[in-house]
Design an enzyme around this catalytic site. Structure first.
Site, PDB file in Angstrom:
ATOM      1  N   SER A  54       4.684  -1.856  -0.064  1.00  0.00           N
ATOM      2  CA  SER A  54       4.173  -3.159   0.981  1.00  0.00           C
ATOM      3  C   SER A  54       5.890  -4.820   1.279  1.00  0.00           C
ATOM      4  O   SER A  54       5.709  -4.509   2.725  1.00  0.00           O
ATOM      5  CB  SER A  54       2.944  -4.558   0.530  1.00  0.00           C
ATOM      6  OG  SER A  54       3.512  -4.568  -0.717  1.00  0.00           O
ATOM      7  N   CYS A  84      -3.541   1.570   1.664  1.00  0.00           N
ATOM      8  CA  CYS A  84      -2.825   0.844   0.343  1.00  0.00           C
ATOM      9  C   CYS A  84      -1.825  -0.337   0.843  1.00  0.00           C
ATOM     10  O   CYS A  84      -2.374  -1.674   0.716  1.00  0.00           O
ATOM     11  CB  CYS A  84      -2.164   1.843  -0.314  1.00  0.00           C
ATOM     12  SG  CYS A  84      -1.189   1.831  -2.602  1.00  0.00           S
ATOM     13  N   HIS A 180      -5.351   6.060  -0.823  1.00  0.00           N
ATOM     14  CA  HIS A 180      -4.318   7.891   0.071  1.00  0.00           C
ATOM     15  C   HIS A 180      -4.791   8.351   0.743  1.00  0.00           C
ATOM     16  O   HIS A 180      -5.497   9.840   0.369  1.00  0.00           O
ATOM     17  CB  HIS A 180      -3.322   8.300  -0.651  1.00  0.00           C
ATOM     18  CG  HIS A 180      -2.306   7.123  -0.967  1.00  0.00           C
ATOM     19  ND1 HIS A 180      -1.178   6.860   0.021  1.00  0.00           N
ATOM     20  CD2 HIS A 180      -1.933   5.938  -1.857  1.00  0.00           C
ATOM     21  CE1 HIS A 180      -0.132   6.246  -1.048  1.00  0.00           C
ATOM     22  NE2 HIS A 180      -0.765   4.987  -1.540  1.00  0.00           N
ATOM     23  N   GLU A 182      -4.736  10.635   3.264  1.00  0.00           N
ATOM     24  CA  GLU A 182      -3.350  11.608   3.532  1.00  0.00           C
ATOM     25  C   GLU A 182      -2.830  12.541   2.373  1.00  0.00           C
ATOM     26  O   GLU A 182      -2.337  13.322   2.537  1.00  0.00           O
ATOM     27  CB  GLU A 182      -2.665  10.751   3.930  1.00  0.00           C
ATOM     28  CG  GLU A 182      -1.417  10.404   3.035  1.00  0.00           C
ATOM     29  CD  GLU A 182      -1.664   8.942   2.731  1.00  0.00           C
ATOM     30  OE1 GLU A 182      -2.875   8.134   2.374  1.00  0.00           O
ATOM     31  OE2 GLU A 182      -0.804   8.360   1.624  1.00  0.00           O
TER      32      GLU A 182
HETATM   33  N1  GLN Z   1       1.948  -0.983  -5.292  1.00  0.00           N
HETATM   34  C1  GLN Z   1       1.602  -1.318  -4.125  1.00  0.00           C
HETATM   35  C2  GLN Z   1       2.692  -2.524  -2.927  1.00  0.00           C
HETATM   36  O1  GLN Z   1       1.830  -2.705  -4.021  1.00  0.00           O
HETATM   37  C3  GLN Z   1       1.039  -0.334  -2.684  1.00  0.00           C
HETATM   38  C4  GLN Z   1       1.600   0.997  -3.838  1.00  0.00           C
HETATM   39  C5  GLN Z   1       0.677   2.169  -2.844  1.00  0.00           C
HETATM   40  O2  GLN Z   1       0.986   1.859  -1.672  1.00  0.00           O
HETATM   41  N2  GLN Z   1       0.662   3.565  -3.024  1.00  0.00           N
HETATM   42  O3  GLN Z   1       3.405  -2.659  -2.412  1.00  0.00           O
END
Ligand code: GLN
Length: 199
Positions: A54, A84, A180, A182
């Site tokens: 992120s 996510c 996820h 996808e």
């Molecule tokens: N842990 C990631 C984050 O905090 C997110 C993980 C993911 O998108 N699979 O950005």
């Protein structure tokens, strides 16, 4: 109809492929597009913000101007799917980790998210989850360093739960998932989103 996937980092091509397969099965003669810059958002009818990091996705969305533009388009009703890391960015409120990394949330959904909240021991896992909105058959959900949606308010509603934890939320034109979709061959969630775009 043109669905784009924010393509700056993360599970981008997997979403493009899932959308393409889903459109094919729905007999829609279109292909998903890679959105790398703000100008790629012109004439888009739906957008996916994928999983990944992120912090990185956020930084690149800010520098390209996509961050601001997606907020504007969302106010005009653009359908958005965030998975996510993408779900984290859609939130209005984040935890300390999100604040400390200076992540600027899009703030489009009334929810509080906790980053990496399942902890080290359960970095990644899969689970069969019940999502009544897409049918009775359980959905195999893949969680990778997933966030937890701590709470929702306002017009953001719980869309899916797993063992008392919120894993999906929805607000009119926006769907956010902590897993996820996808990464499995089950296209029901992508089809659901395509139908949101067709409305
Ligand atoms: N842990 C990631 C984050 O905090 C997110 C993980 C993911 O998108 N699979 O950005």
């Amino acid at each position: 109809m043109k669905i784009g996937v924010v393509a700056v980092q993360g599970a981008v091509s997997e979403h493009v492929e899932a959308l393409n397969k889903a459109m094919e099965e729905l007999k829609i003669d279109e292909k998903a597009v890679y959105v790398r810059d703000v100008k790629d958002l012109n004439d888009i009818s739906g957008i996916v913000i994928p999983g990944g990091e992120s912090t990185t996705i956020n930084r690149l969305m800010l520098t390209t101007g996509m961050h601001e533009r997606i907020i504007e388009l969302s106010e005009e009703g653009l359908p958005i799917l965030g998975t996510c890391a993408g779900a984290i960015l859609l939130a209005k409120e984040g935890d300390e980790q999100i604040k400390q990394t200076n992540t600027v949330l899009l703030g489009l959904m009334d929810m509080k998210v906790l980053r990496n909240a399942y902890g080290r021991q359960v970095d990644s896992f899969e689970a069969d989850v019940k999502i009544p909105e897409i049918g009775n058959k359980p959905f195999r959900a893949v969680f990778i360093r997933a966030p937890v949606i701590e709470r929702v308010w306002g017009n953001t509603k719980v869309w899916a739960k797993h063992k008392n934890t919120i894993i999906g939320v929805k607000k009119e034109n926006i769907l956010a998932l902590t897993f996820h979709p996808e990464l499995t061959n089950d296209l029901r969630i992508h089809k659901y989103f395509i139908k949101m775009v067709m409305k």
